[in-house]
Design a protein around this motif. Structure first.
Motif, PDB file in Angstrom:
ATOM      1  N   GLN A 166       0.796  -1.221   0.000  1.00 14.78           N
ATOM      2  CA  GLN A 166       0.000   0.000   0.000  1.00 14.78           C
ATOM      3  C   GLN A 166       0.836   1.282   0.000  1.00 14.78           C
ATOM      4  O   GLN A 166       0.541   2.211  -0.774  1.00 14.78           O
ATOM      5  CB  GLN A 166      -0.968   0.007   1.181  1.00 14.78           C
ATOM      6  CG  GLN A 166      -2.037   1.101   1.103  1.00 14.78           C
ATOM      7  CD  GLN A 166      -2.959   0.908  -0.082  1.00 14.78           C
ATOM      8  OE1 GLN A 166      -3.527  -0.166  -0.274  1.00 14.78           O
ATOM      9  NE2 GLN A 166      -3.101   1.945  -0.895  1.00 14.78           N
ATOM     10  N   PRO A 167       1.889   1.383   0.837  1.00 12.98           N
ATOM     11  CA  PRO A 167       2.712   2.612   0.795  1.00 12.98           C
ATOM     12  C   PRO A 167       3.336   2.857  -0.576  1.00 12.98           C
ATOM     13  O   PRO A 167       3.416   4.008  -1.031  1.00 12.98           O
ATOM     14  CB  PRO A 167       3.794   2.339   1.851  1.00 12.98           C
ATOM     15  CG  PRO A 167       3.173   1.340   2.776  1.00 12.98           C
ATOM     16  CD  PRO A 167       2.337   0.466   1.898  1.00 12.98           C
ATOM     17  N   HIS A 168       3.763   1.792  -1.243  1.00 14.43           N
ATOM     18  CA  HIS A 168       4.348   1.942  -2.574  1.00 14.43           C
ATOM     19  C   HIS A 168       3.285   2.372  -3.587  1.00 14.43           C
ATOM     20  O   HIS A 168       3.555   3.199  -4.471  1.00 14.43           O
ATOM     21  CB  HIS A 168       4.993   0.629  -3.012  1.00 14.43           C
ATOM     22  CG  HIS A 168       5.994   0.093  -2.033  1.00 14.43           C
ATOM     23  ND1 HIS A 168       7.089   0.823  -1.612  1.00 14.43           N
ATOM     24  CD2 HIS A 168       6.066  -1.100  -1.388  1.00 14.43           C
ATOM     25  CE1 HIS A 168       7.785   0.109  -0.745  1.00 14.43           C
ATOM     26  NE2 HIS A 168       7.196  -1.062  -0.588  1.00 14.43           N
ATOM     27  N   LEU A 169       2.094   1.788  -3.470  1.00 17.12           N
ATOM     28  CA  LEU A 169       1.003   2.184  -4.363  1.00 17.12           C
ATOM     29  C   LEU A 169       0.640   3.656  -4.181  1.00 17.12           C
ATOM     30  O   LEU A 169       0.404   4.379  -5.159  1.00 17.12           O
ATOM     31  CB  LEU A 169      -0.233   1.307  -4.101  1.00 17.12           C
ATOM     32  CG  LEU A 169      -0.156  -0.151  -4.554  1.00 17.12           C
ATOM     33  CD1 LEU A 169      -1.407  -0.909  -4.116  1.00 17.12           C
ATOM     34  CD2 LEU A 169       0.000  -0.246  -6.063  1.00 17.12           C
ATOM     35  N   ASN A 170       0.610   4.091  -2.936  1.00 19.88           N
ATOM     36  CA  ASN A 170       0.300   5.502  -2.662  1.00 19.88           C
ATOM     37  C   ASN A 170       1.320   6.431  -3.291  1.00 19.88           C
ATOM     38  O   ASN A 170       0.970   7.491  -3.827  1.00 19.88           O
ATOM     39  CB  ASN A 170       0.238   5.734  -1.153  1.00 19.88           C
ATOM     40  CG  ASN A 170      -0.940   5.030  -0.500  1.00 19.88           C
ATOM     41  OD1 ASN A 170      -1.924   4.706  -1.168  1.00 19.88           O
ATOM     42  ND2 ASN A 170      -0.865   4.805   0.799  1.00 19.88           N
ATOM     43  N   ALA A 171       2.611   6.033  -3.228  1.00 19.97           N
ATOM     44  CA  ALA A 171       3.668   6.858  -3.815  1.00 19.97           C
ATOM     45  C   ALA A 171       3.518   6.927  -5.331  1.00 19.97           C
ATOM     46  O   ALA A 171       3.679   7.999  -5.944  1.00 19.97           O
ATOM     47  CB  ALA A 171       5.040   6.298  -3.438  1.00 19.97           C
ATOM     48  N   ILE A 172       3.195   5.803  -5.959  1.00 15.74           N
ATOM     49  CA  ILE A 172       3.021   5.779  -7.411  1.00 15.74           C
ATOM     50  C   ILE A 172       1.811   6.613  -7.837  1.00 15.74           C
ATOM     51  O   ILE A 172       1.859   7.357  -8.827  1.00 15.74           O
ATOM     52  CB  ILE A 172       2.878   4.320  -7.900  1.00 15.74           C
ATOM     53  CG1 ILE A 172       4.191   3.562  -7.688  1.00 15.74           C
ATOM     54  CG2 ILE A 172       2.471   4.275  -9.365  1.00 15.74           C
ATOM     55  CD1 ILE A 172       4.114   2.093  -8.011  1.00 15.74           C
ATOM     56  N   ILE A 173       0.733   6.499  -7.076  1.00 14.99           N
ATOM     57  CA  ILE A 173      -0.473   7.281  -7.400  1.00 14.99           C
ATOM     58  C   ILE A 173      -0.206   8.772  -7.258  1.00 14.99           C
ATOM     59  O   ILE A 173      -0.590   9.582  -8.126  1.00 14.99           O
ATOM     60  CB  ILE A 173      -1.635   6.857  -6.483  1.00 14.99           C
ATOM     61  CG1 ILE A 173      -2.064   5.419  -6.806  1.00 14.99           C
ATOM     62  CG2 ILE A 173      -2.829   7.814  -6.636  1.00 14.99           C
ATOM     63  CD1 ILE A 173      -3.070   4.850  -5.843  1.00 14.99           C
ATOM     64  N   ALA A 174       0.494   9.145  -6.188  1.00 11.21           N
ATOM     65  CA  ALA A 174       0.801  10.561  -5.973  1.00 11.21           C
ATOM     66  C   ALA A 174       1.704  11.100  -7.076  1.00 11.21           C
ATOM     67  O   ALA A 174       1.511  12.218  -7.579  1.00 11.21           O
ATOM     68  CB  ALA A 174       1.455  10.747  -4.599  1.00 11.21           C
TER      69      ALA A 174
END
Length: 265
Positions: A166-174
């Motif tokens: 999830q933290p990696h996904l959030n970074a990619i989305i941002a």
């Protein structure tokens, strides 16, 4: 040893030999013979006795594998038919994740499936098989068995996997939102598209966009004198004609974290 003791021993041995000649040893041997002296058992008789002691069930599994399967099935405390039904219907709640991972080791091999097919083609009863072998027969008939178990395992691990990435996904989305909202980057891409359309105008009509991997061609395309690439040429044009776009990278955020997350995923 004294001489008289030696003589006594010799005379005793001589007396024994004399006595042996006067006794009927056949009757003694018949009454007191040991097992090692028993006459050899007929091979055919021995085979019949072994057949009587050996279970009539056929062996469709390697003994150690059957033993381990029996231990695994006892751990879950679920009926064999219920296990197979849960796999067929993707009932994730019916089987524990640990048990599913253990079951993967007991997926019938091609050789074992041939043994099962041969056994059934002979019309033999399943009652002759052990409990583990009966399970293997039912287990091996599940369509796409390996893929089903892999899917169930993936479903069981999904919540933990989501929590981990999830933290990696959030970074990619941002980072993606940052790239999408950058006005200066958009203008730079428009300049690149204009040069690309000009270069390809004789081959086809103007394009309204391009794939991101096409940007790799900027370094591969070189001038006629081979001294600079198309990328270098566009950079010089931006510096000369559009200096306000040079700091476009200030509008981009979270790129480092997104790149790290992309490698992890």
């Amino acid at each position: 040893m004294k001489s008289d003791q030696v003589k006594g021993t010799i005379f005793s041995e001589l007396d024994d030999q004399r006595v042996l000649q006067e006794l009927d040893m056949e009757a003694f041997e018949e009454q007191f013979k040991t097992k090692s002296q028993s006459p050899p058992v007929d091979l055919g008789t021995l085979k019949k006795k072994m057949a009587q002691k050996t279970p009539s069930g056929a062996s469709l599994m390697e003994p150690n594998k059957a033993k381990n399967l029996a231990i695994t099935l006892r751990k879950e405390c679920v009926a064999a038919s219920d296990i197979c039904s849960a796999i067929e219907t993707y009932n994730q709640q019916a089987l524990s994740l640990d048990f599913l991972e253990l079951l993967e080791r007991f997926i019938p091999t091609e050789y074992e499936m041939k043994l099962i097919q041969t056994y059934e083609s002979e019309g033999r009863s399943l009652d002759e098989l052990s409990e583990e072998e009966r399970f293997m027969v039912r287990f091996g008939k599940i369509p796409r068995l390996s893929q089903r178990i892999s899917t169930l395992t993936f479903m069981g691990n999904f919540p933990e996997s989501i929590q981990s990435i999830q933290p990696h996904l959030n970074a990619i989305i941002a980072a993606s939102m940052s790239v999408r909202s950058s006005r200066k980057l958009k203008e730079i891409l428009e300049i690149i598209l204009a040069f690309g359309n000009y270069m390809n105008s004789s081959k086809r009509g103007p394009a309204y966009g391009f794939h991101l991997q096409s940007l790799d061609l900027l370094t591969d395309t070189k001038s006629t004198d081979r001294k600079q690439t198309l990328l270098h040429f566009i950079v010089s044009i931006i510096q000369e004609k559009y200096p306000e776009l040079q700091n476009f990278y200030t509008e981009l955020h979270f790129l480092d974290k997104a790149a790290l997350g992309n490698q992890t995923l």
